[in-house]
Design a protein around this motif. Structure first.
Motif, PDB file in Angstrom:
ATOM      1  N   ASN A 136       0.915  -1.180   0.120  1.00  0.00           N
ATOM      2  CA  ASN A 136      -0.092   0.004  -0.013  1.00  0.00           C
ATOM      3  C   ASN A 136       0.831   1.140  -0.021  1.00  0.00           C
ATOM      4  OD1 ASN A 136       0.362   0.831   2.996  1.00  0.00           O
ATOM      5  ND2 ASN A 136      -0.265  -1.349   2.941  1.00  0.00           N
ATOM      6  N   TYR A 137       0.250   2.221  -0.428  1.00  0.00           N
ATOM      7  CA  TYR A 137       0.970   3.559  -0.624  1.00  0.00           C
ATOM      8  C   TYR A 137       0.188   4.760   0.111  1.00  0.00           C
ATOM      9  CZ  TYR A 137       2.966   0.627  -4.274  1.00  0.00           C
ATOM     10  OH  TYR A 137       3.379  -0.247  -4.913  1.00  0.00           O
ATOM     11  N   SER A 138       0.953   5.765   0.691  1.00  0.00           N
ATOM     12  CA  SER A 138       0.414   6.955   1.243  1.00  0.00           C
ATOM     13  C   SER A 138       1.223   7.977   0.671  1.00  0.00           C
ATOM     14  CB  SER A 138       0.557   6.953   2.863  1.00  0.00           C
ATOM     15  OG  SER A 138       1.851   6.764   3.224  1.00  0.00           O
ATOM     16  N   VAL A 139       0.417   9.393   0.292  1.00  0.00           N
ATOM     17  CA  VAL A 139       0.818  10.456  -0.075  1.00  0.00           C
ATOM     18  C   VAL A 139       1.448  11.348   1.088  1.00  0.00           C
ATOM     19  CG1 VAL A 139       0.779  12.556  -1.490  1.00  0.00           C
ATOM     20  CG2 VAL A 139      -0.460  10.267  -2.202  1.00  0.00           C
ATOM     21  N   GLU A 140       2.636  11.462   1.268  1.00  0.00           N
ATOM     22  CA  GLU A 140       3.193  12.375   2.438  1.00  0.00           C
ATOM     23  C   GLU A 140       2.961  13.778   2.250  1.00  0.00           C
ATOM     24  OE1 GLU A 140       3.591  10.725   5.059  1.00  0.00           O
ATOM     25  OE2 GLU A 140       3.508   8.917   4.224  1.00  0.00           O
ATOM     26  N   THR A 141       3.738  14.301   1.087  1.00  0.00           N
ATOM     27  CA  THR A 141       3.560  15.564   0.804  1.00  0.00           C
ATOM     28  C   THR A 141       3.412  15.786  -0.880  1.00  0.00           C
ATOM     29  OG1 THR A 141       6.234  15.811   0.356  1.00  0.00           O
ATOM     30  CG2 THR A 141       5.163  16.328   2.470  1.00  0.00           C
ATOM     31  N   LEU A 142       2.825  17.089  -1.299  1.00  0.00           N
ATOM     32  CA  LEU A 142       2.670  17.491  -2.704  1.00  0.00           C
ATOM     33  C   LEU A 142       2.946  18.744  -2.932  1.00  0.00           C
ATOM     34  CD1 LEU A 142       1.578  16.729  -5.557  1.00  0.00           C
ATOM     35  CD2 LEU A 142      -0.868  17.453  -4.750  1.00  0.00           C
ATOM     36  N   ARG A 143       4.006  19.176  -3.821  1.00  0.00           N
ATOM     37  CA  ARG A 143       4.313  20.347  -3.886  1.00  0.00           C
ATOM     38  C   ARG A 143       4.400  20.791  -5.649  1.00  0.00           C
ATOM     39  NH1 ARG A 143       7.784  23.932  -1.101  1.00  0.00           N
ATOM     40  NH2 ARG A 143       8.228  22.527   0.273  1.00  0.00           N
ATOM     41  N   ILE A 144       3.644  22.028  -5.895  1.00  0.00           N
ATOM     42  CA  ILE A 144       3.728  22.109  -7.286  1.00  0.00           C
ATOM     43  C   ILE A 144       4.935  23.129  -7.438  1.00  0.00           C
ATOM     44  CG2 ILE A 144       2.347  23.639  -8.979  1.00  0.00           C
ATOM     45  CD1 ILE A 144      -0.209  22.605  -7.526  1.00  0.00           C
ATOM     46  N   SER A 145       5.806  22.947  -8.480  1.00  0.00           N
ATOM     47  CA  SER A 145       7.059  23.532  -8.560  1.00  0.00           C
ATOM     48  C   SER A 145       6.794  24.591  -9.796  1.00  0.00           C
ATOM     49  CB  SER A 145       8.065  22.544  -9.134  1.00  0.00           C
ATOM     50  OG  SER A 145       8.428  21.673  -8.222  1.00  0.00           O
TER      51      SER A 145
ATOM     52  N   PRO B  43       3.717  -4.972   3.640  1.00  0.00           N
ATOM     53  CA  PRO B  43       3.062  -5.361   5.083  1.00  0.00           C
ATOM     54  C   PRO B  43       3.657  -7.061   5.291  1.00  0.00           C
ATOM     55  CG  PRO B  43       1.479  -5.372   3.678  1.00  0.00           C
ATOM     56  CD  PRO B  43       2.356  -4.768   2.746  1.00  0.00           C
ATOM     57  N   ASN B  44       4.048  -7.653   4.268  1.00  0.00           N
ATOM     58  CA  ASN B  44       4.377  -9.021   4.451  1.00  0.00           C
ATOM     59  C   ASN B  44       5.649  -9.497   5.335  1.00  0.00           C
ATOM     60  OD1 ASN B  44       2.018 -10.120   2.437  1.00  0.00           O
ATOM     61  ND2 ASN B  44       3.176  -8.463   1.274  1.00  0.00           N
TER      62      ASN B  44
ATOM     63  N   LYS C 102       9.140  -0.124   5.071  1.00  0.00           N
ATOM     64  CA  LYS C 102       8.442   1.148   4.556  1.00  0.00           C
ATOM     65  C   LYS C 102       9.614   1.762   3.964  1.00  0.00           C
ATOM     66  CE  LYS C 102       4.687   1.758   7.671  1.00  0.00           C
ATOM     67  NZ  LYS C 102       4.215   2.669   8.762  1.00  0.00           N
ATOM     68  N   THR C 103       9.172   2.079   2.515  1.00  0.00           N
ATOM     69  CA  THR C 103      10.308   3.006   1.704  1.00  0.00           C
ATOM     70  C   THR C 103       9.644   4.343   1.353  1.00  0.00           C
ATOM     71  OG1 THR C 103      11.131   0.978   0.860  1.00  0.00           O
ATOM     72  CG2 THR C 103      11.734   2.902  -0.234  1.00  0.00           C
TER      73      THR C 103
ATOM     74  N   SER D 276      -7.550  12.214   1.720  1.00  0.00           N
ATOM     75  CA  SER D 276      -6.551  11.126   0.920  1.00  0.00           C
ATOM     76  C   SER D 276      -7.468   9.772   0.944  1.00  0.00           C
ATOM     77  CB  SER D 276      -5.626  10.992   1.267  1.00  0.00           C
ATOM     78  OG  SER D 276      -4.759  10.136   0.593  1.00  0.00           O
ATOM     79  N   SER D 277      -7.854   9.116   0.055  1.00  0.00           N
ATOM     80  CA  SER D 277      -8.424   7.630   0.051  1.00  0.00           C
ATOM     81  C   SER D 277      -7.719   6.982  -1.062  1.00  0.00           C
ATOM     82  CB  SER D 277      -9.983   7.849  -0.164  1.00  0.00           C
ATOM     83  OG  SER D 277     -10.514   6.540  -0.264  1.00  0.00           O
ATOM     84  N   CYS D 278      -7.399   5.770  -0.610  1.00  0.00           N
ATOM     85  CA  CYS D 278      -6.495   5.088  -1.666  1.00  0.00           C
ATOM     86  C   CYS D 278      -6.804   3.544  -1.747  1.00  0.00           C
ATOM     87  CB  CYS D 278      -4.952   4.810  -1.250  1.00  0.00           C
ATOM     88  SG  CYS D 278      -4.107   6.748  -1.251  1.00  0.00           S
ATOM     89  N   LYS D 279      -6.918   3.079  -3.071  1.00  0.00           N
ATOM     90  CA  LYS D 279      -7.239   1.464  -3.498  1.00  0.00           C
ATOM     91  C   LYS D 279      -6.284   0.872  -4.346  1.00  0.00           C
ATOM     92  CE  LYS D 279     -12.227   2.413  -3.078  1.00  0.00           C
ATOM     93  NZ  LYS D 279     -13.398   2.246  -3.795  1.00  0.00           N
ATOM     94  N   PHE D 280      -6.004  -0.378  -3.879  1.00  0.00           N
ATOM     95  CA  PHE D 280      -5.010  -0.921  -4.803  1.00  0.00           C
ATOM     96  C   PHE D 280      -5.278  -2.110  -5.198  1.00  0.00           C
ATOM     97  CE2 PHE D 280      -3.060   2.209  -2.174  1.00  0.00           C
ATOM     98  CZ  PHE D 280      -2.224   2.832  -2.685  1.00  0.00           C
TER      99      PHE D 280
END
Length: 253
Positions: free
Chosen positions: A99-108, A131-132, A169-170, A245-249
Protein backbone atom coordinates in the motif's frame (compact mmCIF):
# COMPACT_ATOMS: atom_id res chain seq x y z
CA UNK A 1 -86.03 -70.35 -90.46
CA UNK A 2 -84.16 -72.07 -87.81
CA UNK A 3 -81.41 -70.12 -86.02
CA UNK A 4 -78.23 -71.89 -87.14
CA UNK A 5 -75.85 -69.69 -85.08
CA UNK A 6 -73.99 -71.59 -82.45
CA UNK A 7 -74.97 -70.60 -78.98
CA UNK A 8 -72.21 -69.92 -76.52
CA UNK A 9 -73.02 -70.32 -72.91
CA UNK A 10 -71.38 -68.19 -70.21
CA UNK A 11 -70.19 -71.33 -68.38
CA UNK A 12 -68.06 -72.28 -71.38
CA UNK A 13 -66.42 -68.80 -71.55
CA UNK A 14 -65.42 -69.01 -67.91
CA UNK A 15 -64.01 -72.48 -68.37
CA UNK A 16 -62.04 -71.61 -71.50
CA UNK A 17 -60.98 -67.91 -71.45
CA UNK A 18 -59.56 -66.55 -74.72
CA UNK A 19 -55.79 -66.27 -74.89
CA UNK A 20 -54.42 -62.78 -74.43
CA UNK A 21 -51.05 -61.44 -75.60
CA UNK A 22 -48.82 -59.86 -72.95
CA UNK A 23 -48.76 -56.09 -73.03
CA UNK A 24 -45.00 -56.07 -72.51
CA UNK A 25 -42.73 -58.85 -73.68
CA UNK A 26 -40.78 -60.71 -71.05
CA UNK A 27 -37.56 -59.11 -69.87
CA UNK A 28 -38.68 -55.63 -70.97
CA UNK A 29 -40.40 -52.60 -69.45
CA UNK A 30 -42.58 -49.97 -71.07
CA UNK A 31 -41.47 -46.37 -71.39
CA UNK A 32 -43.68 -43.32 -71.02
CA UNK A 33 -44.57 -43.53 -74.73
CA UNK A 34 -45.44 -47.18 -74.50
CA UNK A 35 -42.35 -48.45 -76.29
CA UNK A 36 -40.89 -51.52 -74.65
CA UNK A 37 -37.48 -51.00 -73.07
CA UNK A 38 -35.03 -53.77 -72.57
CA UNK A 39 -34.13 -54.52 -68.95
CA UNK A 40 -30.44 -54.59 -68.26
CA UNK A 41 -29.35 -57.77 -66.63
CA UNK A 42 -26.92 -57.57 -63.69
CA UNK A 43 -24.28 -60.18 -63.77
CA UNK A 44 -24.77 -62.78 -61.06
CA UNK A 45 -21.18 -62.17 -59.87
CA UNK A 46 -21.99 -58.47 -59.20
CA UNK A 47 -25.29 -59.31 -57.52
CA UNK A 48 -23.61 -61.58 -55.00
CA UNK A 49 -20.41 -59.49 -54.47
CA UNK A 50 -21.55 -56.01 -53.25
CA UNK A 51 -18.91 -53.62 -51.87
CA UNK A 52 -19.02 -53.84 -48.07
CA UNK A 53 -19.43 -50.60 -45.97
CA UNK A 54 -16.40 -49.58 -43.89
CA UNK A 55 -17.13 -49.00 -40.20
CA UNK A 56 -14.66 -48.30 -37.39
CA UNK A 57 -13.88 -51.39 -35.50
CA UNK A 58 -14.83 -51.59 -31.82
CA UNK A 59 -11.14 -51.86 -30.96
CA UNK A 60 -10.36 -48.44 -32.50
CA UNK A 61 -13.28 -46.84 -30.66
CA UNK A 62 -12.12 -48.31 -27.38
CA UNK A 63 -8.56 -46.95 -27.84
CA UNK A 64 -9.89 -43.48 -28.72
CA UNK A 65 -12.16 -43.38 -25.64
CA UNK A 66 -9.32 -44.49 -23.39
CA UNK A 67 -7.06 -41.75 -24.79
CA UNK A 68 -9.72 -39.08 -24.12
CA UNK A 69 -10.31 -40.35 -20.59
CA UNK A 70 -6.59 -40.37 -19.77
CA UNK A 71 -6.16 -36.82 -21.13
CA UNK A 72 -9.08 -35.47 -19.10
CA UNK A 73 -7.89 -37.25 -15.98
CA UNK A 74 -4.38 -35.80 -16.38
CA UNK A 75 -5.82 -32.30 -16.90
CA UNK A 76 -7.98 -32.56 -13.77
CA UNK A 77 -4.99 -33.88 -11.79
CA UNK A 78 -2.83 -30.92 -12.87
CA UNK A 79 -5.55 -28.47 -11.79
CA UNK A 80 -5.86 -30.17 -8.41
CA UNK A 81 -2.08 -30.10 -7.86
CA UNK A 82 -1.87 -26.41 -8.81
CA UNK A 83 -4.79 -25.51 -6.56
CA UNK A 84 -3.24 -27.42 -3.66
CA UNK A 85 0.14 -25.70 -4.24
CA UNK A 86 -1.41 -22.22 -4.36
CA UNK A 87 -3.46 -22.95 -1.26
CA UNK A 88 -0.40 -24.17 0.64
CA UNK A 89 1.66 -21.13 -0.36
CA UNK A 90 -1.18 -18.83 0.69
CA UNK A 91 -1.44 -20.46 4.12
CA UNK A 92 2.32 -20.42 4.64
CA UNK A 93 3.18 -16.92 3.38
CA UNK A 94 -0.18 -15.13 3.90
CA UNK A 95 0.40 -12.55 1.10
CA UNK A 96 -0.89 -8.98 1.43
CA UNK A 97 -1.03 -6.17 -1.11
CA UNK A 98 1.53 -3.36 -0.78
CA UNK A 99 0.00 0.00 0.00
CA UNK A 100 1.00 3.61 -0.54
CA UNK A 101 0.36 6.93 1.15
CA UNK A 102 1.02 10.46 -0.09
CA UNK A 103 3.12 12.39 2.42
CA UNK A 104 3.59 15.75 0.69
CA UNK A 105 2.67 17.38 -2.61
CA UNK A 106 4.41 20.46 -3.95
CA UNK A 107 3.73 22.29 -7.21
CA UNK A 108 7.00 23.55 -8.65
CA UNK A 109 5.46 25.12 -11.73
CA UNK A 110 2.02 25.48 -13.26
CA UNK A 111 1.13 27.85 -16.10
CA UNK A 112 0.50 28.41 -19.78
CA UNK A 113 2.97 28.36 -22.67
CA UNK A 114 2.86 30.75 -25.64
CA UNK A 115 0.91 28.15 -27.62
CA UNK A 116 -1.73 28.05 -24.83
CA UNK A 117 -0.68 24.58 -23.68
CA UNK A 118 -0.57 23.98 -19.94
CA UNK A 119 2.68 22.82 -18.34
CA UNK A 120 2.88 21.34 -14.85
CA UNK A 121 5.67 20.19 -12.56
CA UNK A 122 4.83 18.45 -9.28
CA UNK A 123 7.08 16.98 -6.57
CA UNK A 124 5.49 14.11 -4.65
CA UNK A 125 6.77 12.31 -1.58
CA UNK A 126 5.11 8.91 -1.32
CA UNK A 127 5.61 6.06 1.14
CA UNK A 128 5.51 2.48 -0.17
CA UNK A 129 4.71 -0.08 2.52
CA UNK A 130 5.30 -3.84 2.27
CA UNK A 131 3.24 -5.41 5.11
CA UNK A 132 4.29 -9.02 4.38
CA UNK A 133 6.41 -10.94 6.90
CA UNK A 134 7.83 -13.50 4.46
CA UNK A 135 7.51 -11.84 1.04
CA UNK A 136 9.91 -9.38 -0.59
CA UNK A 137 8.99 -7.11 -3.52
CA UNK A 138 11.18 -6.21 -6.50
CA UNK A 139 10.05 -2.94 -8.11
CA UNK A 140 11.00 -3.38 -11.75
CA UNK A 141 11.78 -0.79 -14.41
CA UNK A 142 8.77 0.94 -15.97
CA UNK A 143 6.82 2.03 -12.88
CA UNK A 144 4.82 5.24 -13.29
CA UNK A 145 3.25 7.80 -10.96
CA UNK A 146 0.84 10.37 -12.41
CA UNK A 147 -1.46 13.20 -11.25
CA UNK A 148 -4.84 13.70 -12.91
CA UNK A 149 -7.50 16.40 -12.76
CA UNK A 150 -10.90 14.97 -13.77
CA UNK A 151 -10.02 12.92 -16.88
CA UNK A 152 -6.89 14.88 -17.84
CA UNK A 153 -3.36 13.82 -16.93
CA UNK A 154 -1.46 16.85 -15.71
CA UNK A 155 1.97 15.27 -15.21
CA UNK A 156 3.79 11.95 -14.84
CA UNK A 157 7.03 10.61 -13.34
CA UNK A 158 8.96 7.34 -13.04
CA UNK A 159 9.10 5.17 -9.93
CA UNK A 160 12.72 4.10 -9.30
CA UNK A 161 13.78 0.47 -9.49
CA UNK A 162 14.52 -1.05 -6.07
CA UNK A 163 13.99 -4.05 -3.78
CA UNK A 164 11.77 -3.79 -0.73
CA UNK A 165 12.26 -6.28 2.08
CA UNK A 166 9.82 -7.81 4.56
CA UNK A 167 7.65 -5.37 6.52
CA UNK A 168 9.57 -2.46 5.10
CA UNK A 169 8.53 1.14 4.46
CA UNK A 170 10.31 3.04 1.72
CA UNK A 171 9.92 6.79 1.13
CA UNK A 172 10.10 7.82 -2.54
CA UNK A 173 10.59 11.34 -3.90
CA UNK A 174 9.21 11.47 -7.43
CA UNK A 175 9.31 14.47 -9.78
CA UNK A 176 6.39 14.68 -12.21
CA UNK A 177 6.33 16.70 -15.44
CA UNK A 178 3.66 17.14 -18.07
CA UNK A 179 2.15 19.27 -20.80
CA UNK A 180 -1.49 19.44 -21.88
CA UNK A 181 -2.87 20.96 -25.07
CA UNK A 182 -5.82 23.38 -24.94
CA UNK A 183 -4.57 24.49 -21.55
CA UNK A 184 -6.53 27.75 -21.37
CA UNK A 185 -9.82 25.95 -20.69
CA UNK A 186 -8.18 23.62 -18.17
CA UNK A 187 -6.44 26.48 -16.36
CA UNK A 188 -9.71 28.38 -16.07
CA UNK A 189 -11.38 25.32 -14.54
CA UNK A 190 -8.52 24.84 -12.06
CA UNK A 191 -8.60 28.50 -10.98
CA UNK A 192 -12.35 28.40 -10.48
CA UNK A 193 -12.04 25.19 -8.45
CA UNK A 194 -9.24 26.70 -6.36
CA UNK A 195 -11.55 29.49 -5.19
CA UNK A 196 -13.57 26.89 -3.28
CA UNK A 197 -10.50 25.76 -1.34
CA UNK A 198 -11.02 22.15 -2.40
CA UNK A 199 -9.32 20.93 -5.58
CA UNK A 200 -9.85 17.21 -6.41
CA UNK A 201 -6.81 15.40 -7.79
CA UNK A 202 -6.15 11.74 -8.60
CA UNK A 203 -2.73 10.22 -8.01
CA UNK A 204 -2.36 6.94 -9.93
CA UNK A 205 0.27 4.23 -9.41
CA UNK A 206 1.28 1.73 -12.10
CA UNK A 207 4.15 -0.43 -10.86
CA UNK A 208 5.43 -3.72 -12.34
CA UNK A 209 6.75 -5.86 -9.48
CA UNK A 210 8.14 -9.35 -8.91
CA UNK A 211 7.34 -11.31 -5.77
CA UNK A 212 10.13 -13.01 -3.80
CA UNK A 213 9.18 -16.07 -1.73
CA UNK A 214 12.18 -17.04 0.37
CA UNK A 215 14.97 -17.27 -2.20
CA UNK A 216 12.59 -17.82 -5.13
CA UNK A 217 11.74 -14.92 -7.44
CA UNK A 218 8.34 -15.44 -9.05
CA UNK A 219 6.80 -14.01 -12.22
CA UNK A 220 6.05 -10.31 -12.64
CA UNK A 221 2.70 -8.78 -11.75
CA UNK A 222 1.37 -5.22 -11.86
CA UNK A 223 0.36 -3.16 -8.85
CA UNK A 224 -2.38 -0.72 -9.85
CA UNK A 225 -3.43 1.93 -7.37
CA UNK A 226 -5.34 5.20 -7.17
CA UNK A 227 -5.37 7.82 -4.44
CA UNK A 228 -8.14 10.40 -4.53
CA UNK A 229 -6.83 13.61 -3.01
CA UNK A 230 -8.44 16.91 -2.06
CA UNK A 231 -5.96 19.80 -1.77
CA UNK A 232 -6.53 23.38 -0.68
CA UNK A 233 -4.78 25.17 -3.55
CA UNK A 234 -2.52 24.90 -6.57
CA UNK A 235 -0.10 27.70 -5.69
CA UNK A 236 3.38 27.27 -7.14
CA UNK A 237 6.41 26.77 -4.87
CA UNK A 238 4.21 26.19 -1.85
CA UNK A 239 3.60 23.07 0.16
CA UNK A 240 0.07 21.97 -0.64
CA UNK A 241 -2.18 20.97 2.21
CA UNK A 242 -3.83 17.57 1.61
CA UNK A 243 -7.27 17.75 3.19
CA UNK A 244 -8.46 14.24 2.30
CA UNK A 245 -6.91 11.08 0.89
CA UNK A 246 -8.45 7.73 -0.05
CA UNK A 247 -6.39 4.99 -1.75
CA UNK A 248 -7.26 1.66 -3.36
CA UNK A 249 -4.87 -0.93 -4.80
CA UNK A 250 -5.07 -4.21 -6.72
CA UNK A 251 -2.77 -6.65 -8.49
CA UNK A 252 -3.03 -7.66 -12.13
CA UNK A 253 -1.22 -10.50 -13.90
Amino acid sequence: MADQRQKIHPEELEAHPPPTAPLVPPNSSSSEKGTPMQVQHIAPSLQHHAIPAIYPTPKRRSCFCKCICWTLSLFVLIIIVLAATVGTLYLVFKPKLPNYSVETLRISDLGLNFDMSLYAKFDVKITANNPNKKIGIYYEKGGKLSVWYTNTRLCEGSIPKFYQGHQNKTVLNVSLNGQVQSGRTLMAALQQQQQTGQVPLDLKVHAPVAIKLGSLKLMKVKVLGECKLVVDSLSSNNLISIKASSCKFRMKL
